[in-house]
Design a protein around this motif. Structure first.
Motif, PDB file in Angstrom:
ATOM      1  N   ARG A  55       0.826  -1.206   0.000  1.00 19.28           N
ATOM      2  CA  ARG A  55       0.000   0.000   0.000  1.00 19.28           C
ATOM      3  C   ARG A  55       0.864   1.260   0.000  1.00 19.28           C
ATOM      4  O   ARG A  55       0.575   2.230  -0.693  1.00 19.28           O
ATOM      5  N   ASP A  64       2.199   1.884  -3.332  1.00 18.64           N
ATOM      6  CA  ASP A  64       1.138   2.426  -4.174  1.00 18.64           C
ATOM      7  C   ASP A  64       1.038   3.943  -3.980  1.00 18.64           C
ATOM      8  O   ASP A  64       0.925   4.712  -4.932  1.00 18.64           O
ATOM      9  N   ARG A  65       1.149   4.350  -2.725  1.00 18.85           N
ATOM     10  CA  ARG A  65       1.098   5.785  -2.403  1.00 18.85           C
ATOM     11  C   ARG A  65       2.261   6.521  -3.060  1.00 18.85           C
ATOM     12  O   ARG A  65       2.093   7.598  -3.627  1.00 18.85           O
ATOM     13  N   ILE A 102      -1.697  -5.428  -8.029  1.00 22.04           N
ATOM     14  CA  ILE A 102      -2.073  -4.196  -7.336  1.00 22.04           C
ATOM     15  C   ILE A 102      -1.255  -3.009  -7.843  1.00 22.04           C
ATOM     16  O   ILE A 102      -1.790  -1.944  -8.121  1.00 22.04           O
ATOM     17  N   LEU A 103       0.043  -3.188  -7.977  1.00 18.52           N
ATOM     18  CA  LEU A 103       0.881  -2.034  -8.306  1.00 18.52           C
ATOM     19  C   LEU A 103       0.933  -1.752  -9.806  1.00 18.52           C
ATOM     20  O   LEU A 103       1.172  -0.609 -10.216  1.00 18.52           O
TER      21      LEU A 103
END
Lengths: 272, 250
Positions: free
Chosen positions: A150, A153-154, A201-202
């Protein structure tokens, strides 16, 4: 003109400094003139991992504040030609880095080197943003766990908004995913996110996959970048990542659990 | 250099937000009838009338001209603060602006327009991913906003007037908002808020449901409230019979 590459992650302790040291060493071993900068003012570690902590006289903050010239502050690596280290200051705080000063230092380094590697501090505040601001490419270091993914991702969001390339609507920063501390056995048992989960996700290119390895800890403590441990799994994996970074196509390895032989299955093997 | 932006240097930042708002739906344009009813209400629940901001909805009224100034004065007498008007013909909108009030399009046309405008697929610039930039680049009224790429943790993408179409995933920690519908052609792992101006007919559509929060016109469900069987499925979300309904697509 050099390529400026930031090694970043958002989350702390995922292996940014280890990766910055290993990759800059690998690039220099392949004949690329490389400098690695520590942006983690106040918590500097790069000099330890590079094994040059006893030779630090001046640092990045001294250069920016005009107390030393760039050539005085650059430390030549003992093991590899073409490799230089610019350490961070341990005694100043992060405010000592000014955007103008960083821009000037990077502009000078860009003239003389092939690769400028910026080791970012953890977090998403001004220190991390300064380290990424001038980047042409970014290596986003991620562990196979949900909080690290996460945070990465930020950071990817910031790379597409808070960099020079984004602000000037230039070609966007090239983003690479470097997964570290990957343990296929623990992935299979469900303790860790799988490679596919992270990539989904990424959604960026995979630069490399570094297995969880005793060689990394040993390398950090001895101050010898793990790239020099060329026979170790982590050393080989970083070599693969460097090959991909300079445009070579090499197959992925270390992403599957080793098949256990009869003996190790009987006696529990040497994992973990 | 704009890199090192101290908050002290900036006079303000734009932020998207959703605030609870009381809508005062007028059945008549007669200020005296409004005054009478307000007087009654105030004796019943005095706590409500504490400079409460209200939006005057005049959608049900079929009058081209309204005594907006007098209606506002009546409201203020009763400690209600009109902040905007919703609906009404052009003269109503003009007088709202003249009184320093905001004006919102009526619900019904908002819905029709947002559905019709999907065809036109106007594409706003894609480079703006941080909230302040979006506010500036808000598309024309009723326009569909198309966003290509992953909406990442900490990012917010909004369509202030129409629908939002995301071709990519919305990751955990990201937020997508739209006045109309939200379509996500990818995994929806973050927060999705449709019908942010109160349109209960707005919907959310996604390829893979893993949302932290789903909301239509302020009615929400958290990840914990979602039937686990629906997770990872392609679904549509609507507000139906006073609750949020999640149905598998196709």
């Amino acid at each position: 003109m050099a390529k400026i590459i930031v090694v970043t992650s958002g989350k702390g302790g995922v292996g940014k400094t280890t990766s910055a040291a290993a990759m800059s060493t690998g690039l220099a071993l392949r004949g690329k003139k490389t400098v690695v900068l520590d942006f983690d003012v106040g918590l500097r570690n790069l000099d330890l991992v590079m094994g040059c902590e006893r030779r630090v006289v001046y640092d990045l903050v001294n250069v920016i504040q005009g107390e030393a010239g760039l050539n005085q502050a650059l430390i030549r690596d003992k093991r590899v030609d073409n490799l230089f280290i610019l350490p961070a200051s341990q005694t100043r705080d992060k405010e000592a880095l000014t955007p103008e000063g960083v821009a000037e230092v990077l502009a000078q380094l860009k003239e003389d080197f092939d690769y400028v590697i910026c080791d970012s501090p953890a977090g998403i505040e001004s220190g991390a943003q300064l380290a990424m601001y001038h980047a042409d490419e970014a290596v986003v270091v991620t562990n196979p766990e949900i909080s690290s993914v996460r945070d990465s991702d930020r950071i990817l969001g910031l790379l597409s908004a808070k960099t020079r390339r984004a602000e000037q609507a230039d070609e966007p920063v090239r983003e690479h995913l470097l997964i570290t501390r990957y343990n296929p056995d623990r992935v299979d048992s469900g303790d860790m996110l799988t490679l596919d989960d992270i990539r989904e996700i990424l959604a960026i290119d995979l630069l490399g996959l570094i297995p969880e390895s005793e060689a990394v800890l040993r390398a950090s403590n001895q101050g010898v970048p793990v790239t020099h441990d060329a026979e170790s799994d982590a050393g080989l994996a970083y070599a693969d990542a460097i090959s991909r970074l300079i445009g070579e196509d090499v197959p992925l390895r270390f992403h599957e659990a080793r098949k256990k032989g009869l003996l190790s299955r009987m006696f529990g093997g040497g994992h973990r | 250099m704009s890199l090192h932006r101290d908050s002290a240097d900036e006079a303000f930042t734009f932020k998207g937000g959703m605030l609870p708002m009381t809508i005062m739906e007028l059945e008549t344009g007669d200020p005296e009838r409004i005054r009478l009813q307000l007087g009654n209400k105030r004796t019943h629940s005095p706590a409500f009338f504490q400079h409460t901001p209200v939006v005057l909805s005049v959608e049900k009224l079929d009058e081209p001209h309204l005594a907006l100034e007098r209606i506002c004065a009546v409201c203020r007498d009763h400690k209600l603060l009109p902040v905007a008007v919703r609906g009404g013909a052009d003269p109503v909108r003009q007088s709202a602006w003249a009184l320093g009030l905001g004006w919102f399009a009526p619900l019904e046309t908002q819905r029709v327009r947002s559905l019709a405008s999907v065809d036109q697929a106007t594409e706003p610039p894609e480079d703006d991913t941080e909230p302040p930039a979006q506010q500036e680049a808000a598309p024309a009224e009723g326009a569909t906003r198309l966003y290509r790429g992953t909406v990442r943790s900490g990012q917010q993408v909004s369509a202030a007037e129409g629908d939002l179409v995301v071709v990519g995933a919305v990751n955990a920690g990201a937020e997508v908002l739209a006045a109309g519908n939200i379509h996500v052609y990818g995994a929806l792992r973050g927060r999705a808020l449709a019908g942010i101006h109160g349109n209960p007919d707005a919907g959310i559509f996604c390829r893979e449901l893993k949302a932290e929060l789903l909301s239509v016109a302020g009615n929400y469900k958290r990840l914990e409230d979602i039937d686990p069987q629906l997770l990872h499925a392609s679904v549509e979300v609507h507000f139906h019979r006073q609750q949020l309904e999640i149905k598998p697509l196709g």
